[in-house]
Design a protein around this motif. Sequence first.
Motif, PDB file in Angstrom:
ATOM      1  N   SER A  24     -88.727  53.179  18.303  1.00 48.13           N
ATOM      2  CA  SER A  24     -89.907  53.978  18.013  1.00 48.13           C
ATOM      3  C   SER A  24     -90.797  53.262  16.986  1.00 48.13           C
ATOM      4  CB  SER A  24     -89.438  55.336  17.496  1.00 48.13           C
ATOM      5  OG  SER A  24     -90.450  55.974  16.831  1.00 48.13           O
ATOM      6  N   LEU A  25     -90.169  52.683  15.968  1.00 48.56           N
ATOM      7  CA  LEU A  25     -90.938  51.951  14.948  1.00 48.56           C
ATOM      8  C   LEU A  25     -91.662  50.766  15.590  1.00 48.56           C
ATOM      9  CD1 LEU A  25     -91.741  51.332  12.010  1.00 48.56           C
ATOM     10  CD2 LEU A  25     -89.585  50.105  11.743  1.00 48.56           C
ATOM     11  N   SER A  26     -90.956  50.038  16.422  1.00 47.83           N
ATOM     12  CA  SER A  26     -91.557  48.878  17.083  1.00 47.83           C
ATOM     13  C   SER A  26     -92.771  49.299  17.910  1.00 47.83           C
ATOM     14  CB  SER A  26     -90.555  48.207  18.029  1.00 47.83           C
ATOM     15  OG  SER A  26     -89.513  47.645  17.282  1.00 47.83           O
TER      16      SER A  26
ATOM     17  N   ASN B 247     -92.126  57.689   9.462  1.00 42.46           N
ATOM     18  CA  ASN B 247     -91.413  58.293  10.599  1.00 42.46           C
ATOM     19  C   ASN B 247     -90.067  57.642  10.846  1.00 42.46           C
ATOM     20  OD1 ASN B 247     -92.708  60.461  11.778  1.00 42.46           O
ATOM     21  ND2 ASN B 247     -94.298  59.126  12.626  1.00 42.46           N
ATOM     22  N   ALA B 248     -89.988  56.367  10.505  1.00 36.23           N
ATOM     23  CA  ALA B 248     -88.720  55.636  10.673  1.00 36.23           C
ATOM     24  C   ALA B 248     -87.809  55.864   9.475  1.00 36.23           C
ATOM     25  CB  ALA B 248     -88.990  54.151  10.864  1.00 36.23           C
TER      26      ALA B 248
ATOM     27  N   THR C 227     -77.643  56.713   8.903  1.00 37.49           N
ATOM     28  CA  THR C 227     -77.781  57.788   7.924  1.00 37.49           C
ATOM     29  C   THR C 227     -79.055  57.665   7.070  1.00 37.49           C
ATOM     30  OG1 THR C 227     -76.322  56.654   6.345  1.00 37.49           O
ATOM     31  CG2 THR C 227     -75.279  58.212   7.829  1.00 37.49           C
ATOM     32  N   GLY C 228     -79.937  56.755   7.434  1.00 36.97           N
ATOM     33  CA  GLY C 228     -81.271  56.700   6.826  1.00 36.97           C
ATOM     34  C   GLY C 228     -81.284  56.644   5.313  1.00 36.97           C
ATOM     35  N   GLN C 229     -82.053  57.553   4.694  1.00 38.83           N
ATOM     36  CA  GLN C 229     -82.185  57.505   3.233  1.00 38.83           C
ATOM     37  C   GLN C 229     -80.886  57.888   2.509  1.00 38.83           C
ATOM     38  OE1 GLN C 229     -84.730  55.923   1.558  1.00 38.83           O
ATOM     39  NE2 GLN C 229     -84.930  55.429   3.711  1.00 38.83           N
ATOM     40  N   ASP C 230     -79.988  58.613   3.186  1.00 35.66           N
ATOM     41  CA  ASP C 230     -78.677  58.877   2.578  1.00 35.66           C
ATOM     42  C   ASP C 230     -77.943  57.559   2.350  1.00 35.66           C
ATOM     43  OD1 ASP C 230     -78.845  61.531   2.404  1.00 35.66           O
ATOM     44  OD2 ASP C 230     -77.610  61.996   4.171  1.00 35.66           O
ATOM     45  N   ALA C 231     -78.111  56.646   3.293  1.00 32.06           N
ATOM     46  CA  ALA C 231     -77.481  55.325   3.174  1.00 32.06           C
ATOM     47  C   ALA C 231     -77.992  54.621   1.916  1.00 32.06           C
ATOM     48  CB  ALA C 231     -77.794  54.477   4.405  1.00 32.06           C
TER      49      ALA C 231
ATOM     50  N   ASP D 197     -79.236  54.705  17.840  1.00 30.38           N
ATOM     51  CA  ASP D 197     -80.690  54.923  17.812  1.00 30.38           C
ATOM     52  C   ASP D 197     -81.171  55.097  16.372  1.00 30.38           C
ATOM     53  OD1 ASP D 197     -79.484  57.301  17.459  1.00 30.38           O
ATOM     54  OD2 ASP D 197     -80.674  58.439  18.909  1.00 30.38           O
ATOM     55  N   THR D 198     -80.750  54.154  15.526  1.00 28.21           N
ATOM     56  CA  THR D 198     -81.179  54.168  14.128  1.00 28.21           C
ATOM     57  C   THR D 198     -82.670  53.851  14.051  1.00 28.21           C
ATOM     58  OG1 THR D 198     -80.996  52.913  12.081  1.00 28.21           O
ATOM     59  CG2 THR D 198     -80.186  51.833  14.020  1.00 28.21           C
TER      60      THR D 198
END
Length: 299
Positions: free
Chosen positions: A4-6, A40-41, A228-232, A256-257
């Motif tokens: 999605s970011l790409s 969004n990413a 885990t996004g920002q938790d990571a 699907d990170t």
Amino acid sequence: MFESLSDKLDSALKSVTGQGRINELNIAETMREIRRALLNADVNYKVARDITDRVKEKATGDEVLQSVTPGEQLTKIVYDELTRVLGGEHVGLNMADHPPTVILVAGLQGSGKTTFVAKLAKHLRSKGHAPLLAAADVYRPAAVDQLRTLADQVGVPVYSVEDDGQIVQDAVRVADEAVAHAKQKARDVVIIDTAGRMHVDEAMMKEVADIKGAVDPNEILFVVDSMTGQDAVNTAKEFNEQLDFDGVVLTKLDGDTRGGAALSIRTVVEKPIKFASTGEKLDALSEFYPDRMAQRILG
Ligand code: GDP
């Protein structure tokens, strides 16, 4: 990876490419789109702002404004910025001048730590090393079994301490003895698998810190699930405060990170990403190169 970011970055950059020239107006709109794509990413807010501020500053230089291929130039500027936030240069493992090299691996339960330990052993074997794995995740017998099963597949030995068939629950002792054992058996790398918990927990941190104190590792790697996004990123901060680790291993990049962890962690924690794990199979590991990752993000 980061589809999605790409896609969003691609469409933001294409909107300028089509316009012939870059001007203050279309640059501002493009930067808004890029910032939205990054947020969004799940990219850290400050990191996203920093990227777009720097891109904007470079893109509004005379050279780019007057260029006949502004779109290409802008893409190159974004590529350079992504490479920069991902760490710039590749950073390899710290190896001991006098073997064995001791590598301590820490992270939350389920992050992919044990799988990574086996993958790293395979990777190092392919480079001519003779690793020994230390089973310092002593609380769950299943964890030691899992490490043994994976180690068998890679063809490397595991050191564990048992008494009457029971695992001795002393992680520091396992780590310490494994290093001595490696010296005796001429194994030149010791990779220590530690216990993780579901959440950051004082007892877990203390244990890993105690192992660090006992074996003085050449390299401490923090393993984190990129899904885990920002938790990571927050977990990385906590581990780093306690352990002052040397490098990050991003796992599950095949899922699907969205990219937020990968793009934020280097700036927030100020430690290099050293490996990327992209699957459950034992050869799904690569050394991390920021420029290659930036290239993949831009497609
Ligand atoms: P630990 O609790 O941190 O030691 O985590 P494990 O190594 O047991 O891994 C937890 C789960 O994630 C297992 O099912 C692994 O097969 C899986 N896993 C580990 N690394 C990856 C990866 O890079 N991609 C995918 N898709 N799964 C992974």
